[in-house]
Enzyme design. Structure first.
Site, PDB file in Angstrom:
ATOM      1  N   HIS A  14       0.835  -1.206   0.000  1.00 56.53           N
ATOM      2  CA  HIS A  14       0.000   0.000   0.000  1.00 56.53           C
ATOM      3  C   HIS A  14       0.869   1.255   0.000  1.00 56.53           C
ATOM      4  CE1 HIS A  14      -3.342  -2.733   0.330  1.00 56.53           C
ATOM      5  NE2 HIS A  14      -2.661  -3.361   1.272  1.00 56.53           N
ATOM      6  N   GLU A  28      -2.281   0.061   7.681  1.00 57.71           N
ATOM      7  CA  GLU A  28      -1.393  -0.980   7.161  1.00 57.71           C
ATOM      8  C   GLU A  28      -0.172  -0.385   6.477  1.00 57.71           C
ATOM      9  OE1 GLU A  28      -1.626  -4.899   4.203  1.00 57.71           O
ATOM     10  OE2 GLU A  28      -3.356  -3.567   4.370  1.00 57.71           O
ATOM     11  N   HIS A  81       2.738  -7.159   3.968  1.00 57.68           N
ATOM     12  CA  HIS A  81       1.392  -6.647   4.240  1.00 57.68           C
ATOM     13  C   HIS A  81       0.950  -7.014   5.648  1.00 57.68           C
ATOM     14  CE1 HIS A  81       0.004  -5.499   0.103  1.00 57.68           C
ATOM     15  NE2 HIS A  81       1.101  -6.173  -0.190  1.00 57.68           N
ATOM     16  N   GLU A 146       1.567 -11.782   4.788  1.00 61.11           N
ATOM     17  CA  GLU A 146       0.568 -11.117   5.636  1.00 61.11           C
ATOM     18  C   GLU A 146       1.017 -11.310   7.086  1.00 61.11           C
ATOM     19  OE1 GLU A 146      -1.927  -9.331   4.592  1.00 61.11           O
ATOM     20  OE2 GLU A 146      -2.737 -10.145   2.718  1.00 61.11           O
TER      21      GLU A 146
END
Length: 181
Positions: A14, A28, A81, A146
């Site tokens: 992001h 995030e 992430h 993640e």
């Protein structure tokens, strides 16, 4: 005799106008940038060459990130992430996503997850996600990690308390795999 050095492309998920998942003011994009920079420093200390998709809070599309990785000359693409679920505290743990689990990316992902499990995260496994742009468009082994659920209070507490150990774990999972190639 020249020694071959692997190059690792690190993508902080992001950024800029895209905060990624959010929870109680936590974004995030901030967690991923801080963690990616920490992982990169460790990998550099091991002698790897590291190229970053971003080192500041800017937006890049997934297509741009994949193209940067492809053009970087890197041997692997790692995108960091934080996960999220429909309801707070619904799920917990680390998960790594790959285009195809049987390719070298699957080995890297498995090793990263095992290292993060030792830090205290539940290991949710390696899952194939061929629809994700950064995995599908990458010409090199690509893993999307993640690192816990941003909307899980225990995962956030672990993320903050064990930040350095998490960075070392991700770096060890990557380095250990590359050293075995």
């Amino acid at each position: 005799m020249a020694e071959f050095t692997y190059t690792i492309f690190l993508d902080a998920g992001h950024g800029g106008s895209d905060p990624g998942a959010t929870f109680n003011g936590r974004q995030e994009k901030d967690d991923t940038l801080n963690l990616t920079l920490a992982v990169g420093k460790i990998l550099e200390s091991y002698g790897f060459r590291v190229i970053y998709a971003r080192t500041e809070d800017i937006y890049q599309s997934p297509y741009q990130k994949a193209a940067l990785g492809n053009d970087s000359g890197a041997n692997v693409f790692i995108s960091i992430h934080r996960n999220s679920s429909p309801y707070p505290n619904q799920y917990s743990g680390v998960e790594s996503l790959v285009y195809n689990a049987w390719l070298p990316a699957g080995t890297i992902a498995t090793n990263i997850n095992r290292q993060l499990e030792q830090v205290g995260f539940k290991n949710l496994g390696v899952n194939e996600r061929p629809n994700l742009v950064v995995l599908r468009q990458s010409n090199i082994p690509a893993v999307l990690v993640e690192v816990g659920f941003i909307n899980n209070e225990k995962d956030n507490e672990l993320f903050d308390r064990e930040f350095d150990a998490i960075a070392r774990a991700i770096a060890a999972g990557i380095a250990g795999t590359l050293w075995s190639w």
